[in-house]
Design a protein around this motif. Structure first.
Motif, mmCIF file in Angstrom:
data_model
loop_
_atom_site.group_PDB
_atom_site.id
_atom_site.type_symbol
_atom_site.label_atom_id
_atom_site.label_comp_id
_atom_site.label_asym_id
_atom_site.label_seq_id
_atom_site.Cartn_x
_atom_site.Cartn_y
_atom_site.Cartn_z
ATOM 1 N N ARG A 1 -0.632 4.510 -6.190
ATOM 2 C CA ARG A 1 0.575 4.116 -5.471
ATOM 3 C C ARG A 1 1.715 5.018 -5.926
ATOM 4 O O ARG A 1 1.655 5.590 -7.025
ATOM 5 C CB ARG A 1 0.915 2.660 -5.788
ATOM 6 N N PRO A 2 2.771 5.104 -5.127
ATOM 7 C CA PRO A 2 3.892 5.968 -5.530
ATOM 8 C C PRO A 2 4.400 5.636 -6.938
ATOM 9 O O PRO A 2 4.718 6.521 -7.714
ATOM 10 C CB PRO A 2 4.959 5.667 -4.476
ATOM 11 N N GLY A 3 4.391 4.351 -7.301
ATOM 12 C CA GLY A 3 4.901 3.944 -8.621
ATOM 13 C C GLY A 3 3.910 4.152 -9.745
ATOM 14 O O GLY A 3 4.235 3.939 -10.901
ATOM 15 N N GLY A 4 2.655 4.492 -9.437
ATOM 16 C CA GLY A 4 1.710 4.784 -10.506
ATOM 17 C C GLY A 4 0.445 3.953 -10.523
ATOM 18 O O GLY A 4 -0.601 4.436 -10.893
ATOM 19 N N GLY A 5 0.501 2.665 -10.133
ATOM 20 C CA GLY A 5 -0.700 1.825 -10.189
ATOM 21 C C GLY A 5 -1.748 2.289 -9.189
ATOM 22 O O GLY A 5 -1.473 3.105 -8.306
ATOM 23 N N GLU A 6 -2.947 1.738 -9.318
ATOM 24 C CA GLU A 6 -4.011 2.158 -8.398
ATOM 25 C C GLU A 6 -3.774 1.569 -7.009
ATOM 26 O O GLU A 6 -3.303 0.440 -6.860
ATOM 27 C CB GLU A 6 -5.377 1.684 -8.912
ATOM 28 N N TRP A 7 -4.142 2.330 -5.997
ATOM 29 C CA TRP A 7 -4.079 1.854 -4.605
ATOM 30 C C TRP A 7 -5.494 1.491 -4.196
ATOM 31 O O TRP A 7 -6.333 2.368 -4.009
ATOM 32 C CB TRP A 7 -3.519 2.965 -3.715
ATOM 33 N N PHE A 8 -5.778 0.204 -4.092
ATOM 34 C CA PHE A 8 -7.128 -0.188 -3.678
ATOM 35 C C PHE A 8 -7.084 -1.544 -2.978
ATOM 36 O O PHE A 8 -7.529 -2.563 -3.496
ATOM 37 C CB PHE A 8 -8.085 -0.220 -4.884
ATOM 38 N N PRO A 9 -6.539 -1.578 -1.771
ATOM 39 C CA PRO A 9 -6.411 -2.860 -1.057
ATOM 40 C C PRO A 9 -7.752 -3.540 -0.806
ATOM 41 O O PRO A 9 -7.806 -4.775 -0.667
ATOM 42 C CB PRO A 9 -5.758 -2.463 0.270
ATOM 43 N N ASP B 1 9.240 -1.183 -1.560
ATOM 44 C CA ASP B 1 9.152 -0.460 -0.294
ATOM 45 C C ASP B 1 8.133 -1.189 0.587
ATOM 46 O O ASP B 1 6.918 -1.116 0.362
ATOM 47 C CB ASP B 1 8.691 0.979 -0.580
ATOM 48 N N ASP B 2 8.644 -1.892 1.586
ATOM 49 C CA ASP B 2 7.772 -2.746 2.399
ATOM 50 C C ASP B 2 6.719 -1.957 3.175
ATOM 51 O O ASP B 2 5.704 -2.510 3.580
ATOM 52 C CB ASP B 2 8.624 -3.580 3.364
ATOM 53 N N SER B 3 6.956 -0.662 3.371
ATOM 54 C CA SER B 3 5.954 0.106 4.130
ATOM 55 C C SER B 3 4.631 0.158 3.362
ATOM 56 O O SER B 3 3.563 0.283 3.952
ATOM 57 C CB SER B 3 6.470 1.510 4.458
ATOM 58 N N GLU B 4 4.713 0.022 2.042
ATOM 59 C CA GLU B 4 3.465 -0.032 1.261
ATOM 60 C C GLU B 4 2.684 -1.292 1.618
ATOM 61 O O GLU B 4 1.468 -1.279 1.767
ATOM 62 C CB GLU B 4 3.789 -0.074 -0.235
ATOM 63 N N ARG B 5 3.401 -2.411 1.706
ATOM 64 C CA ARG B 5 2.754 -3.683 2.042
ATOM 65 C C ARG B 5 2.195 -3.625 3.476
ATOM 66 O O ARG B 5 1.133 -4.152 3.758
ATOM 67 C CB ARG B 5 3.758 -4.829 1.900
ATOM 68 N N GLU B 6 2.942 -2.935 4.319
ATOM 69 C CA GLU B 6 2.503 -2.816 5.708
ATOM 70 C C GLU B 6 1.172 -2.060 5.806
ATOM 71 O O GLU B 6 0.341 -2.352 6.656
ATOM 72 C CB GLU B 6 3.583 -2.057 6.483
ATOM 73 N N ARG B 7 1.012 -1.090 4.926
ATOM 74 C CA ARG B 7 -0.263 -0.358 4.897
ATOM 75 C C ARG B 7 -1.342 -1.163 4.174
ATOM 76 O O ARG B 7 -2.518 -1.080 4.493
ATOM 77 C CB ARG B 7 -0.089 0.991 4.171
ATOM 78 N N GLU C 1 -5.667 -2.959 5.472
ATOM 79 C CA GLU C 1 -6.826 -2.510 4.682
ATOM 80 C C GLU C 1 -7.462 -3.676 3.941
ATOM 81 O O GLU C 1 -8.688 -3.790 3.849
ATOM 82 C CB GLU C 1 -6.410 -1.433 3.662
ATOM 83 N N ALA C 2 -6.604 -4.538 3.394
ATOM 84 C CA ALA C 2 -7.121 -5.707 2.664
ATOM 85 C C ALA C 2 -7.877 -6.626 3.620
ATOM 86 O O ALA C 2 -8.998 -7.061 3.340
ATOM 87 C CB ALA C 2 -5.970 -6.448 1.993
ATOM 88 N N SER D 1 6.206 -5.864 7.335
ATOM 89 C CA SER D 1 4.842 -6.231 6.899
ATOM 90 C C SER D 1 4.469 -7.628 7.397
ATOM 91 O O SER D 1 3.301 -7.900 7.705
ATOM 92 C CB SER D 1 4.727 -6.177 5.379
ATOM 93 N N ALA D 2 5.449 -8.514 7.457
ATOM 94 C CA ALA D 2 5.180 -9.874 7.932
ATOM 95 C C ALA D 2 4.751 -9.820 9.392
ATOM 96 O O ALA D 2 3.824 -10.524 9.827
ATOM 97 C CB ALA D 2 6.435 -10.733 7.782
ATOM 98 N N LYS D 3 5.443 -8.978 10.150
ATOM 99 C CA LYS D 3 5.101 -8.859 11.577
ATOM 100 C C LYS D 3 3.704 -8.252 11.725
ATOM 101 O O LYS D 3 2.949 -8.611 12.621
ATOM 102 C CB LYS D 3 6.157 -8.027 12.283
#
Ligand code: BGC
Length: 452
Positions: free
Chosen positions: A335-343, A372-378, A382-383, A436-438
Motif C-alpha cells: 500500500r502507499p503507506g507501506g503495509g501489504e496490499w492483499f484484499p 485516502d478513500d480511493s484505496e478502500r474503493e479499490r 477485490e475483497a 467507497s460506500a457507493k
C-alpha cells in the motif's frame, strides 16, 4: 498517534507502531486446544446473502460512561490517545445511520448493544435501554435491513471489570443473565446474534511480529491499576487484557452459557461468535502455522460445534514463521503507506474457517484503515470477489459486512484511523458518504462483483 490498528502480525505493523488496542491485548496466553472439525452444515436457505456495514456501541454511540473502557480513557496514566467522548453521537443519530445503510442499497446493519447501559449495576436492568436497542432492531426490520446484533463488542460494565471481568468465576452466569434479558427484549427481530467479538485477540498476541515491549506492558498495567483504584477494587480486568488462562476459559464458558440463554428465548435464531483471523501463510518448512491455529482459534472452535455459523474478521495476511509471525516477503504488493496490499485475504479466511469448523461463515468484519478513500474503493471489489470465489467453490457464506460504517473511535488510537465508509465531522457529527460506500452499495445492488 497514527498507528494502523491491526493484528500485530498483519502487514503494516512495524516496530515503530505503538499502542493500539490489538497490541494492548497481546499479553500472551498458553491455552492450546485442537481445532474441532464438526459436521459440515449448509447455509440456511431462508436468508438472502447479507450485504452490510458494521458499528460497535462504544465506538459510535458516545458518552458510554458506565463502561470499563470509558474509565480507562479517563484515568491517569491512560494508554488511550484521547477519550471517546461523544464518539459519532450515534446514540441520538442511529436513525440517520440506519438510513444511510438503507440508501446505499445494503440489506444488513451490524451493531452492538452496550451491557453497561442495560445493566448499570449488578442485577439492575434498564428497561429504557433495552427498549432503545429493541427500537433499532425494529427500525432495521421496517427498513428491510437484517439486524446482526453483537452482544459483547469488547466493553463490559465497570462493575463487571472491577469484579475481575472474565476471570471472575461468576462471569459466564453474569453474561448469560444479561444475554437472556437482551434476547427477551429483541430476539424476535434479530437476524443473527453474535455473543462475542474477537475474544481471541489476546491469544493472537503471542504470535505477534513485534511482541509487546516491557514499557507497553507496564503502561497497560498502570492504566488498569488506576482504574481498579478508581473503582475501589484491586483488580480491573477487561476482555483481551486480563490474565489469559482464566480469561479465555471464562469467555469460552460464557459463550456456551449465552448461547443456551439466547436459544431458550428463541430457538431458531442463528447464533455465532466472531473471531479475528488473518489469512495465515506458512513461511518455511518449520512454520508453526498449525500450532498457531490450534492456540489462537482452537479453544473457541472447540465450543462452537453447536453454533449456527462462525463470524470471521480479517484485516490482512500473517506470515507465520517457526514461533511467531514474520515480515511479509519483500516483493509483496504494498500500500502507499507501506503495509501489504492483499484484499483477497478474506476469501482465504472464509475457506479456512469453513474447513476448520464445518460451519457456515459470515464475514462480520473486513476493511482497511485508509485516509485516502480511493484505496478502500479499490479494496472492496477485490475483497468481495475473493469471497464470491469461495462461495462459487461451495463454501456456505452468509454475508459480507464491511468494517466500518462510520469513521469512529478506534480504541487506543482514538479518532486518527479511518476505517469508515462514511466520514463524521468531529464537531457537528455530520455524516458524509464516501465513494467507497457507493461502490459497496452498487455491488450489493448488483448481487456481487461477478454479477455486476
Ligand atoms: C474490531 C473493531 C475495530 C477494527 C479495526 C476489529 O478488531 O472488532 O472494533 O475497530 O477491528 O481495528
Amino acid at each position: 498517534m497514527a498507528c494502523r490498528p491491526a493484528i500485530a502480525s498483519e502487514p503494516g505493523m512495524t516496530a515503530g507502531t505503538r499502542f493500539d488496542r490489538r497490541e494492548m491485548i497481546g499479553l500472551g496466553a498458553a491455552a492450546v486446544a485442537a481445532a474441532a472439525a464438526g459436521p459440515l452444515r449448509a447455509a440456511p436457505a431462508s436468508h438472502p446473502f447479507l450485504w452490510g456495514a458494521a458499528t460497535a456501541g462504544h465506538q459510535v454511540e458516545g458518552n458510554n460512561i458506565n463502561a470499563d473502557i470509558w474509565l480507562l480513557e479517563q484515568v491517569k496514566p491512560t494508554i488511550f490517545a484521547e477519550p471517546s467522548g461523544d464518539a459519532c453521537d450515534s446514540l441520538h443519530r442511529w436513525r440517520e445511520d440506519v438510513a444511510i445503510v438503507k440508501a446505499l442499497g445494503l440489506n444488513c446493519y451490524r451493531f452492538s448493544v452496550e451491557w453497561s447501559r442495560i445493566e448499570p449495576a449488578p442485577g439492575q436492568f434498564s428497561q429504557a435501554w433495552l427498549d432503545h436497542y429493541a427500537r433499532i432492531v425494529d427500525h432495521c426490520r421496517e427498513q428491510g435491513l437484517a439486524p446482526v446484533v453483537t452482544f459483547n463488542h469488547f466493553t463490559t460494565p465497570r462493575w463487571f471489570a472491577a469484579a475481575g471481568g472474565w476471570e471472575n468465576p461468576d462471569a459466564p452466569d453474569l453474561f448469560a443473565r444479561y444475554c437472556d434479558r437482551v434476547a427477551r427484549a429483541m430476539a424476535a427481530g434479530i437476524s443473527h446474534a453474535l455473543t462475542f467479538n474477537e475474544p481471541n485477540l489476546a491469544l493472537g498476541g503471542n504470535w505477534a511480529i513485534h511482541p509487546l515491549s516491557q514499557a507497553m506492558r507496564d503502561a497497560v498495567a498502570a492504566c488498569c491499576a488506576a482504574a481498579a483504584k478508581a473503582s475501589g477494587s484491586d483488580r480491573f480486568s477487561l476482555l483481551n487484557a486480563g490474565d489469559p488462562a482464566p480469561m479465555i476459559s471464562g469467555v469460552v464458558a460464557a459463550h456456551v452459557a449465552a448461547r443456551a440463554a439466547i436459544r431458550a428465548v428463541r430457538s431458531d435464531l442463528p447464533i455465532g461468535m466472531s473471531l479475528a483471523i488473518p489469512d495465515n501463510v506458512a513461511v518455511g518448512a518449520d512454520s508453526g502455522i498449525e500450532r498457531k491455529r490450534a492456540e489462537v482459534y482452537g479453544p473457541f472452535f472447540a465450543v462452537m460445534d453447536k453454533d449456527d455459523f462462525i463470524g470471521v474478521q480479517t484485516y490482512g495476511r500473517a506470515f507465520v514463521g517457526a514461533d511467531r509471525d514474520v515480515d511479509p516477503p519483500a516483493d509483496a504488493p504494498k500500500r502507499p503507506g507501506g503495509g501489504e496490499w492483499f484484499p483477497a485475504a478474506i476469501g482465504n479466511v472464509v475457506r479456512y474457517a469453513y474447513k476448520a469448523t464445518g460451519l457456515p461463515v459470515m464475514v462480520t468484519e473486513n476493511g482497511i484503515d485508509a485516509a485516502d478513500d480511493s484505496e478502500r474503493e479499490r479494496f472492496i471489489p477485490e475483497a468481495v470477489a475473493s469471497v464470491e470465489a469461495a462461495r462459487h467453490d461451495g463454501v456456505p457464506v452468509l454475508g459480507y459486512i464491511h468494517w466500518s460504517l462510520l469513521d469512529n473511535f478506534e480504541w487506543m488510537s482514538g479518532y486518527g484511523p479511518k476505517f469508515g465508509l462514511v466520514s463524521v465531522d468531529r464537531r457537528t457529527f455530520k455524516r458524509t458518504v464516501k465513494p467507497s460506500a457507493k461502490r459497496l452499495g452498487a455491488i450489493a445492488r448488483a448481487g456481487g462483483v461477478r454479477a455486476g
